[in-house]
Design a protein around this motif. Structure first.
Motif, PDB file in Angstrom:
ATOM      1  N   GLY B  72       0.816  -1.210   0.000  1.00 57.29           N
ATOM      2  CA  GLY B  72       0.000   0.000   0.000  1.00 57.29           C
ATOM      3  C   GLY B  72       0.845   1.253   0.000  1.00 57.29           C
ATOM      4  N   MET B  73       1.907   1.231   0.800  1.00 60.48           N
ATOM      5  CA  MET B  73       2.771   2.414   0.880  1.00 60.48           C
ATOM      6  C   MET B  73       3.566   2.592  -0.406  1.00 60.48           C
ATOM      7  SD  MET B  73       3.985   1.886   4.787  1.00 60.48           S
ATOM      8  CE  MET B  73       4.708   3.473   5.102  1.00 60.48           C
ATOM      9  N   SER B  76       1.412   4.122  -3.084  1.00 58.35           N
ATOM     10  CA  SER B  76       1.266   5.561  -2.866  1.00 58.35           C
ATOM     11  C   SER B  76       2.514   6.306  -3.308  1.00 58.35           C
ATOM     12  CB  SER B  76       1.000   5.800  -1.379  1.00 58.35           C
ATOM     13  OG  SER B  76       1.152   7.143  -1.069  1.00 58.35           O
ATOM     14  N   ARG B  77       3.680   5.733  -2.925  1.00 57.89           N
ATOM     15  CA  ARG B  77       4.952   6.390  -3.258  1.00 57.89           C
ATOM     16  C   ARG B  77       5.185   6.402  -4.760  1.00 57.89           C
ATOM     17  NH1 ARG B  77      10.047   5.408  -4.425  1.00 57.89           N
ATOM     18  NH2 ARG B  77       9.695   3.187  -4.652  1.00 57.89           N
ATOM     19  N   SER B  80       3.100   8.911  -6.635  1.00 55.99           N
ATOM     20  CA  SER B  80       3.633  10.255  -6.456  1.00 55.99           C
ATOM     21  C   SER B  80       4.907  10.452  -7.258  1.00 55.99           C
ATOM     22  CB  SER B  80       3.911  10.489  -4.965  1.00 55.99           C
ATOM     23  OG  SER B  80       4.460  11.745  -4.777  1.00 55.99           O
ATOM     24  N   PRO B 135      -1.544  11.762  -4.802  1.00 54.17           N
ATOM     25  CA  PRO B 135      -0.658  11.776  -3.645  1.00 54.17           C
ATOM     26  C   PRO B 135      -0.996  10.710  -2.619  1.00 54.17           C
ATOM     27  CG  PRO B 135      -2.232  13.577  -3.504  1.00 54.17           C
ATOM     28  CD  PRO B 135      -2.443  12.933  -4.836  1.00 54.17           C
ATOM     29  N   GLY B 136      -2.192  10.196  -2.611  1.00 51.88           N
ATOM     30  CA  GLY B 136      -2.547   9.172  -1.616  1.00 51.88           C
ATOM     31  C   GLY B 136      -4.044   9.036  -1.511  1.00 51.88           C
ATOM     32  N   LEU B 137      -4.460   7.949  -0.925  1.00 54.28           N
ATOM     33  CA  LEU B 137      -5.890   7.719  -0.736  1.00 54.28           C
ATOM     34  C   LEU B 137      -6.352   8.357   0.575  1.00 54.28           C
ATOM     35  CD1 LEU B 137      -5.861   3.988  -1.844  1.00 54.28           C
ATOM     36  CD2 LEU B 137      -6.782   5.897  -3.137  1.00 54.28           C
TER      37      LEU B 137
END
Lengths: 187, 265
Positions: B72-73, B76-77, B80, B135-137
């Motif tokens: 998940g991380m 996201s990264r 971005s 940028p993220g959820l």
């Protein structure tokens, strides 16, 4: 927005995810919800972690964030907790715990007993028994003075001993308790 | 301080922690030093604490939790990190579209600048840009019910009608987000298809009120395959309208009918 370096984030995952999950499990008393809370906490770390001013504070930040996220989600779902019920009567059992009896308690029994301890005492108890946080850090996470933490710990341990005794000595199985494998390995 | 009072205080003390600056703790320690019975109790109390700590440490997290967190991380990264590349691709697409330039470049978080509604093509391209530059959820959860609840909490958001039955095990839910585009709130649910071996292609479902988009008839499905295997556009897409909502599916890889990948109720 500033982000933490991936290597640092991975380090925080490896060091704390298991204890964060255990804390979440004791709060939520549901394995799937605990896993989601842990994952959401790290996701917030990856997106907002740049706001952490001192990296030594990251551990407290993680536990604080998980706890806040738990209460936020509870509020969203309309499930409110009675966090301020520490005026209820205490278990006057500061007697010496019986070693032989409590050594018989496995992880599942301890979790079952913990899940029946009142919320207000369960939080500091679990943070204390995770053996990772100082009193000062526990106080920061729970947003109460250190003296309150110590008082709740003392009363919470008495209640835990009572709950453990009940769990071990009776067939009593309250609803909504965590069910765990009886011989899970250490992580 | 008597023995009972000392017990109450000592039962909260972690002996190895040296920050015992509170006067009551110091006094309890003094009582302890001169009371053998209290010392015996204190030793038993410490063994009890050790037992509980050990048992708590035996509670194992789910086997896949660590990997799920890192996945998940990383997602996201990566989204971005690829923003710059996505912007370059978007600019090329915008130039090709010529006349649609002003509409396409309209920032997602400002009100619509014209009277005419955006088209399906604009919606599709803008949402691809959202995915690549996201940028993220807003919320991560593997539980579709939690995600739907989060979206329903926003009264102004079009929430998809998703089937959330357990037998839909081919999908792994990741999280959700609300995006403001052209003055409308667009809901996004991110998933992965977990039935494809080790590769877990991403699948994204966008939902927007039907009145926000122009030129899409009821029951009409507009689908596109990726332009080529090596194209920067790697999404198969499908857009359709149903029950007052316009749905857009972005499915990683080549799918002739990406709509079928989403468990709509």
């Amino acid at each position: 927005m500033t982000r933490l370096k991936p290597a640092l984030v991975k380090k925080f995952v490896d060091e704390h995810y298991a204890n964060l999950y255990r804390f979440a499990l004791c709060l939520a008393r549901d394995e799937a919800e605990a896993a989601d809370l842990t994952q959401q906490t790290y996701f917030l770390l990856s997106t907002r972690g740049g706001q952490i001013r001192e990296m030594q504070k990251a551990k407290s930040w993680l536990f604080t964030t998980l706890r806040r996220e738990f209460y936020r989600q509870r509020q969203l779902s309309g499930r409110f907790l009675s966090i301020d019920d520490d005026d209820a009567p205490d278990w006057e059992t500061h007697d010496a715990p019986d070693d032989e009896v409590f050594r018989a308690a496995d992880a599942a029994i301890v979790m079952e007993a913990l899940s029946t301890v009142r919320e207000v005492f369960r939080e500091p108890l679990v943070l204390f028994y995770l053996d990772e946080l100082s009193y000062r850090e526990i106080a920061e996470i729970l947003e109460v003075p250190i003296g309150t933490v110590m008082s709740r710990l003392s009363r919470g341990k008495a209640e835990l001993r009572h709950c453990l005794t009940v769990t071990l000595s009776e067939e009593h199985r309250p609803e909504n308790v965590v069910s765990l494998p009886r011989s899970s390995k250490a992580n | 301080m008597n023995s009972d009072e000392a017990r109450f205080i000592l039962s909260s003390v972690r002996p190895e922690e040296t920050d015992h600056s509170a006067p009551q703790v110091e006094e309890a320690m003094r009582v302890l030093a001169g009371d053998p019975e209290l010392q015996e109790w204190f030793e038993k109390s410490k063994r009890f604490d050790r037992t509980i700590s050990d048992r708590l440490a035996e509670v194992s997290p789910p086997a896949d939790l660590r990997d799920s967190i890192l996945t998940g991380m990383e997602a996201s990264r990566t989204s971005s990190g690829s923003r710059r590349k996505a912007l370059a691709w978007s600019l090329a697409a915008v130039l090709a579209l010529g006349g649609f330039l002003s509409l396409f470049l309209a920032p997602r978080d400002i009100e619509s600048q014209g009277e005419s509604k955006p088209t399906v093509a604009e919606f599709e391209r803008a949402m691809q840009e959202v995915i690549t530059g996201m940028p993220g959820l807003d919320l991560l959860s593997s539980d579709p019910n939690v995600l739907l609840r989060q979206l329903r909490d926003r009264a102004d958001v079009a929430v998809p009608s998703l089937a959330t039955a357990n037998e839909l095990s081919g999908l792994r839910y990741l999280g959700c987000k609300v995006v403001n585009w052209q003055g409308h709130e667009v809901s996004l649910i991110c998933m992965q298809r977990s039935n494809s071996g080790t590769d877990m292609p991403n699948l994204h479902l966008f939902t927007i009120p039907a009145e926000a988009i122009e030129g899409l008839d009821h029951d009409e499905i507009i689908a596109h395959l990726p332009e080529s295997e090596h194209s920067s556009r790697k999404w198969s897409t499908a857009v359709w309208q149903s029950e007052g909502r316009v749905y857009l599916v972005l499915a990683e890889g080549r799918h002739s009918n990406p709509r079928q990948l989403v468990p709509l109720g």
